[in-house]
Motif scaffolding. Structure first.
Motif, PDB file in Angstrom:
ATOM      1  N   GLY A  26       0.791  -1.226   0.000  1.00  0.00           N
ATOM      2  CA  GLY A  26       0.000   0.000   0.000  1.00  0.00           C
ATOM      3  C   GLY A  26       0.816   1.265   0.000  1.00  0.00           C
ATOM      4  N   ARG A  27       2.142   1.144  -0.026  1.00  0.00           N
ATOM      5  CA  ARG A  27       3.005   2.324   0.037  1.00  0.00           C
ATOM      6  C   ARG A  27       2.741   3.295  -1.114  1.00  0.00           C
ATOM      7  NH1 ARG A  27       7.423   3.663   2.735  1.00  0.00           N
ATOM      8  NH2 ARG A  27       7.444   1.604   3.716  1.00  0.00           N
ATOM      9  N   SER A  28       2.598   2.751  -2.320  1.00  0.00           N
ATOM     10  CA  SER A  28       2.410   3.649  -3.464  1.00  0.00           C
ATOM     11  C   SER A  28       1.123   4.453  -3.340  1.00  0.00           C
ATOM     12  CB  SER A  28       2.418   2.851  -4.767  1.00  0.00           C
ATOM     13  OG  SER A  28       1.330   1.931  -4.800  1.00  0.00           O
ATOM     14  N   GLY A  29       0.084   3.837  -2.820  1.00  0.00           N
ATOM     15  CA  GLY A  29      -1.169   4.568  -2.632  1.00  0.00           C
ATOM     16  C   GLY A  29      -1.044   5.668  -1.598  1.00  0.00           C
ATOM     17  N   ALA A  30      -0.338   5.371  -0.495  1.00  0.00           N
ATOM     18  CA  ALA A  30      -0.119   6.378   0.547  1.00  0.00           C
ATOM     19  C   ALA A  30       0.732   7.526   0.018  1.00  0.00           C
ATOM     20  CB  ALA A  30       0.535   5.740   1.766  1.00  0.00           C
ATOM     21  N   GLU A  31       1.765   7.190  -0.782  1.00  0.00           N
ATOM     22  CA  GLU A  31       2.610   8.241  -1.353  1.00  0.00           C
ATOM     23  C   GLU A  31       1.811   9.142  -2.282  1.00  0.00           C
ATOM     24  OE1 GLU A  31       5.667   5.984  -3.198  1.00  0.00           O
ATOM     25  OE2 GLU A  31       6.972   5.984  -1.413  1.00  0.00           O
ATOM     26  N   THR A  32       0.940   8.555  -3.080  1.00  0.00           N
ATOM     27  CA  THR A  32       0.097   9.349  -3.981  1.00  0.00           C
ATOM     28  C   THR A  32      -0.807  10.285  -3.193  1.00  0.00           C
ATOM     29  OG1 THR A  32       0.133   7.617  -5.668  1.00  0.00           O
ATOM     30  CG2 THR A  32      -1.662   9.227  -5.784  1.00  0.00           C
ATOM     31  N   ALA A  33      -1.406   9.759  -2.103  1.00  0.00           N
ATOM     32  CA  ALA A  33      -2.286  10.594  -1.279  1.00  0.00           C
ATOM     33  C   ALA A  33      -1.519  11.763  -0.673  1.00  0.00           C
ATOM     34  CB  ALA A  33      -2.924   9.747  -0.180  1.00  0.00           C
ATOM     35  N   ALA A  34      -0.287  11.490  -0.198  1.00  0.00           N
ATOM     36  CA  ALA A  34       0.524  12.553   0.409  1.00  0.00           C
ATOM     37  C   ALA A  34       0.895  13.617  -0.626  1.00  0.00           C
ATOM     38  CB  ALA A  34       1.782  11.960   1.022  1.00  0.00           C
ATOM     39  N   GLN A  35       1.284  13.194  -1.811  1.00  0.00           N
ATOM     40  CA  GLN A  35       1.647  14.151  -2.860  1.00  0.00           C
ATOM     41  C   GLN A  35       0.451  14.987  -3.300  1.00  0.00           C
ATOM     42  OE1 GLN A  35       3.376  11.565  -5.789  1.00  0.00           O
ATOM     43  NE2 GLN A  35       5.258  11.223  -4.610  1.00  0.00           N
ATOM     44  N   GLN A  36      -0.719  14.329  -3.403  1.00  0.00           N
ATOM     45  CA  GLN A  36      -1.925  15.067  -3.800  1.00  0.00           C
ATOM     46  C   GLN A  36      -2.294  16.109  -2.748  1.00  0.00           C
ATOM     47  OE1 GLN A  36      -4.741  11.880  -4.439  1.00  0.00           O
ATOM     48  NE2 GLN A  36      -4.233  11.700  -6.628  1.00  0.00           N
ATOM     49  N   PHE A  37      -2.169  15.741  -1.463  1.00  0.00           N
ATOM     50  CA  PHE A  37      -2.493  16.691  -0.399  1.00  0.00           C
ATOM     51  C   PHE A  37      -1.514  17.865  -0.396  1.00  0.00           C
ATOM     52  CE2 PHE A  37      -2.418  17.797   4.282  1.00  0.00           C
ATOM     53  CZ  PHE A  37      -3.637  18.473   4.256  1.00  0.00           C
ATOM     54  N   ALA A  38      -0.212  17.588  -0.574  1.00  0.00           N
ATOM     55  CA  ALA A  38       0.789  18.660  -0.611  1.00  0.00           C
ATOM     56  C   ALA A  38       0.514  19.616  -1.768  1.00  0.00           C
ATOM     57  CB  ALA A  38       2.190  18.065  -0.736  1.00  0.00           C
ATOM     58  N   THR A  39       0.187  19.073  -2.919  1.00  0.00           N
ATOM     59  CA  THR A  39      -0.113  19.916  -4.086  1.00  0.00           C
ATOM     60  C   THR A  39      -1.353  20.766  -3.844  1.00  0.00           C
ATOM     61  OG1 THR A  39       0.891  18.296  -5.577  1.00  0.00           O
ATOM     62  CG2 THR A  39      -0.634  19.885  -6.550  1.00  0.00           C
ATOM     63  N   ALA A  40      -2.375  20.160  -3.228  1.00  0.00           N
ATOM     64  CA  ALA A  40      -3.623  20.887  -2.964  1.00  0.00           C
ATOM     65  C   ALA A  40      -3.398  22.029  -1.980  1.00  0.00           C
ATOM     66  CB  ALA A  40      -4.684  19.925  -2.437  1.00  0.00           C
ATOM     67  N   VAL A  41      -2.601  21.778  -0.935  1.00  0.00           N
ATOM     68  CA  VAL A  41      -2.326  22.844   0.039  1.00  0.00           C
ATOM     69  C   VAL A  41      -1.515  23.956  -0.617  1.00  0.00           C
ATOM     70  CG1 VAL A  41      -1.218  23.403   2.231  1.00  0.00           C
ATOM     71  CG2 VAL A  41      -2.488  21.277   1.995  1.00  0.00           C
ATOM     72  N   SER A  42      -0.587  23.603  -1.509  1.00  0.00           N
ATOM     73  CA  SER A  42       0.195  24.623  -2.218  1.00  0.00           C
ATOM     74  C   SER A  42      -0.707  25.570  -2.992  1.00  0.00           C
ATOM     75  CB  SER A  42       1.189  23.956  -3.192  1.00  0.00           C
ATOM     76  OG  SER A  42       2.158  23.216  -2.492  1.00  0.00           O
ATOM     77  N   GLY A  43      -1.787  25.048  -3.543  1.00  0.00           N
ATOM     78  CA  GLY A  43      -2.736  25.880  -4.285  1.00  0.00           C
ATOM     79  C   GLY A  43      -3.832  26.457  -3.425  1.00  0.00           C
ATOM     80  N   LEU A  44      -3.791  26.185  -2.096  1.00  0.00           N
ATOM     81  CA  LEU A  44      -4.822  26.643  -1.145  1.00  0.00           C
ATOM     82  C   LEU A  44      -6.210  26.212  -1.597  1.00  0.00           C
ATOM     83  CD1 LEU A  44      -3.576  30.248  -0.200  1.00  0.00           C
ATOM     84  CD2 LEU A  44      -3.014  28.050   0.843  1.00  0.00           C
ATOM     85  N   ASP A  45      -6.289  24.970  -2.041  1.00  0.00           N
ATOM     86  CA  ASP A  45      -7.573  24.423  -2.496  1.00  0.00           C
ATOM     87  C   ASP A  45      -7.556  22.914  -2.292  1.00  0.00           C
ATOM     88  OD1 ASP A  45      -9.941  23.704  -3.639  1.00  0.00           O
ATOM     89  OD2 ASP A  45      -9.546  24.619  -5.598  1.00  0.00           O
ATOM     90  N   VAL A  46      -8.187  22.455  -1.176  1.00  0.00           N
ATOM     91  CA  VAL A  46      -8.234  21.022  -0.872  1.00  0.00           C
ATOM     92  C   VAL A  46      -9.626  20.456  -1.088  1.00  0.00           C
ATOM     93  CG1 VAL A  46      -6.303  21.137   0.744  1.00  0.00           C
ATOM     94  CG2 VAL A  46      -8.639  21.511   1.586  1.00  0.00           C
TER      95      VAL A  46
END
Length: 662
Positions: A26-46
């Protein structure tokens, strides 16, 4: 294939399949979730993030509320390596914020939980800022250091903090009074547009102070008593960076005011709405150096905390997360002499058309005065104007002629007219008959015989003319100036009537008043003058350099003249002997030519050259009026855009300036 072989293959496949499933933890799925959250916070839109136990829309609203005070900045967020624990995972989020030159970095953990075959983000405000509680938001405080001064010669402050009063309507003090009546009366008192000010007052909030005008405290004629007599009107004392007067070197120095939308966008976060910055001139060019670095403090506080609660608390209820102390700006040192600058402006104050006086010290290149008259309407005519120089350019012709073997005593032919390719050139009206015929070059120069110099076109090529101009320091780059300027343009190729026109400073030959003063200064120095205006251009921000362009349209002498790019310095600069010969002829302009009015100027003998350049298509054509002079270790150029003859229009202005300068 035998049964035993098939069974072995099946067992091997089962073992391999089991092994692959075991590796997919499940590591790849967790990594994808973390990257998506970081990108969303960078754009101030989650809003598009899948959360565990939190509605995405509610999380998005909370995130924007937390960071609202930091707008327009956004964080750059990167997710670090995942740590996996069964159906739970965590990853560090690395934040980077930029506030002008300040950089805030921090790392906070983010948690993720697997639900079925999908990884969800665990919502926690502490993933946005260190230790942030659910009820907290961030605030930003900024305080600008006092803006540094612009200094003149001898480090005399030119632009420094001076007392002012902000005059306006303080709406809380209006009470039941009609704001329209008070605003109208105040507008009439201070001289601003009543309709516009009334509208501004009406549109402002009930607690607003609506400024009508800022007045210098020194010498103001509108008193506090007159202001206080109007209900709701107030005069609030303050201090702002100002020059000695409203007009003092304004086109060169620029002004200080609130940043424009264009400046905010161009500087990408270094400025925000309401910030004070330089507008035009040296104030804008060296804004970073003069402004210094703002203090920045980021705090965490309860969202419902009021200003009154903060002020009344025994200890500050807010937590400081990040703080940068202010760094004061560095004063900008210039060569401007405040006395000569004020004198130049006073000399031009009654001149209607665009005009300029430039004075510099030939020995050092120091620019002492760069005044543009009221007819320039705020444009820096003195440094950026592009005009046909007329007969002052005969100084360049003469240098080229010296290099072809002539001397001031050489004979030249001065005829009443001269025709080149069907175009007839003549001398100025009133040219003395006694200086026609075979005359010395000195006499032709002193009385400005157009035909004698045009006749020299057969022996002075356009390339030689360009080389002579470069030898005198004009139409070249000036890296030590430290400010935008146009220093002349002399084409290296021209033929026929265009070459003939170049010999009398017309055609495509262009100078600014600064370039004209440099040309005269090179005669006084006996070497090319390299002008300098800013003494410490690297004190905080590099100088923009000398260019041939400007932010405002340059005045053009004719529909066909266009400026060429500046050249590098001449390989054969003017020599002391050549300069002495030119100085001899410039002195003859005063002793026997039509600038005799300068003979009475006290002090060192004055050498001069007048110039009149036709421009436009009117009949008779309009003319630019020029005169340049050397007086001891002072070189001066005077220019009037629509001024008749150089001797009769610019000449008296020069005499007034030199006499008062002493």
């Amino acid at each position: 294939m035998g049964k035993s072989t098939k069974l072995s293959v099946a067992v091997a496949a089962l073992i391999l399949g089991t092994s692959l499933v075991a590796c997919d933890d499940g590591r790849s799925g967790a990594e994808t979730a973390a990257q998506q959250f970081a990108t969303a916070v960078s754009g101030l839109d989650v809003a598009g993030v899948a959360f565990d136990g939190k509605d995405a829309a509610a999380a998005n609203d909370q995130l924007r509320g937390v960071f609202k005070a930091l707008d327009p900045q956004k964080p750059a967020v990167e997710a670090g390596s995942i740590t996996l624990d069964g159906d739970n995972a965590s990853a560090p989020l690395n934040y980077t914020w930029k506030f002008g030159e300040a950089e805030w970095k921090y790392t906070v953990p983010a948690n993720f939980r697997k639900s079925g075959d999908k990884w969800l983000t665990v919502w926690d405000p502490a993933t946005l800022a260190p230790g942030l509680a659910d009820s907290e938001i961030l605030t930003k405080g900024a305080q600008s250091p006092q803006r540094a001064d612009i200094l003149g010669a001898g480090d005399v402050p030119l632009v420094t903090y001076r007392p002012v009063v902000n005059v306006g309507i303080d709406k809380p003090q209006l009470g039941a009074v009609d704001p329209t009546d008070s605003a109208t009366r105040l507008a009439a008192l201070v001289g601003v547009d009543p309709a516009g000010y009334v509208q501004q007052v009406k549109a402002s909030g009930a607690e607003a102070f609506v400024s009508a005008i800022t007045l210098r405290d020194e010498g103001r004629t509108i008193t506090n008593e007159q202001i206080a007599a109007i209900p709701g009107a107030r005069a609030i004392a303050a201090s702002v960076p100002l020059a000695p007067s409203r007009t003092f070197a304004r086109a060169v120095l620029g002004t200080v005011g609130e940043a424009t939308a264009e400046q905010i966008e161009a500087l990408e976060g270094a400025l925000t709405a309401g910030d004070v910055t330089g507008i035009g001139g040296l104030q804008q060019q060296y804004d970073e150096q003069l402004r210094g670095t703002d203090a920045v403090v980021i705090r965490a506080q309860r969202a419902d905390l009021t200003r009154e609660q903060i002020q009344s608390a025994a200890t500050d209820p807010r937590r400081v997360l990040f703080e940068v102390a202010p760094e004061p700006g560095t004063p900008l040192k210039t060569t401007i002499d405040p006395t000569l600058q004020a004198l130049a402006e006073t000399t031009l104050e009654e001149v209607g058309p665009a005009s300029a006086i430039v004075a510099l010290r030939p020995s050092s290149g120091a620019v002492l005065a760069v005044a543009s008259g009221p007819g320039s309407n705020g444009y820096n005519t003195a440094m950026l104007g592009q005009y046909a120089p007329g007969s002052i350019f005969k100084m360049v012709d003469s240098l080229a002629m010296f290099r072809n073997g002539l001397t001031p005593d050489s004979k030249v032919e001065c005829t009443p007219t001269l025709t080149v390719d069907g175009r007839t050139f003549k001398n100025a009206d009133g040219y003395p008959e006694s200086s026609l015929g075979s005359v010395t070059l000195r006499d032709a120069f002193a009385h400005s015989c157009n035909t004698a110099f045009i006749a020299a076109r057969d022996t002075v090529s356009q390339g030689q003319l360009e080389a002579a101009a470069l030898a005198m320091g004009i139409a070249v780059e000036a890296p030590s100036l430290g400010a935008d300027a146009f220093l002349g343009s002399v084409p290296g190729e021209a033929a026929g009537t265009e070459h003939a026109a170049s010999m009398i400073g017309q055609g495509k030959v262009l100078l600014s008043p600064l370039a004209a003063a440099m040309m005269a200064g090179s005669v006084a120095k006996g070497a090319p003058v390299s002008p300098q205006l800013v003494l410490n251009p690297d004190g905080g921000a590099a100088a923009a350099g000398t260019t041939s362009g400007s932010t405002a349209p340059a005045a053009q002498p004719s529909a066909t003249a266009t400026a060429e790019a500046p050249s590098t310095a001449s390989g054969e600069p003017i020599t002391a002997a050549e300069a002495a010969s030119l100085g001899d002829m410039m002195r003859a302009v005063v002793t026997s030519g039509h600038a005799g009015f300068l003979a009475s100027v006290p002090g060192a003998p004055v050498g001069a050259k007048t110039g009149t350049a036709e421009y436009g298509k009117e009949t008779p054509p309009k003319t630019h009026a020029w005169i340049v002079a050397v007086h001891g270790d002072l070189a001066v150029a005077v220019f009037v855009e629509d001024g008749g003859l150089g001797a009769t229009t610019s000449g008296p202005l020069l005499k007034e300036f030199l006499t008062a300068a002493g």
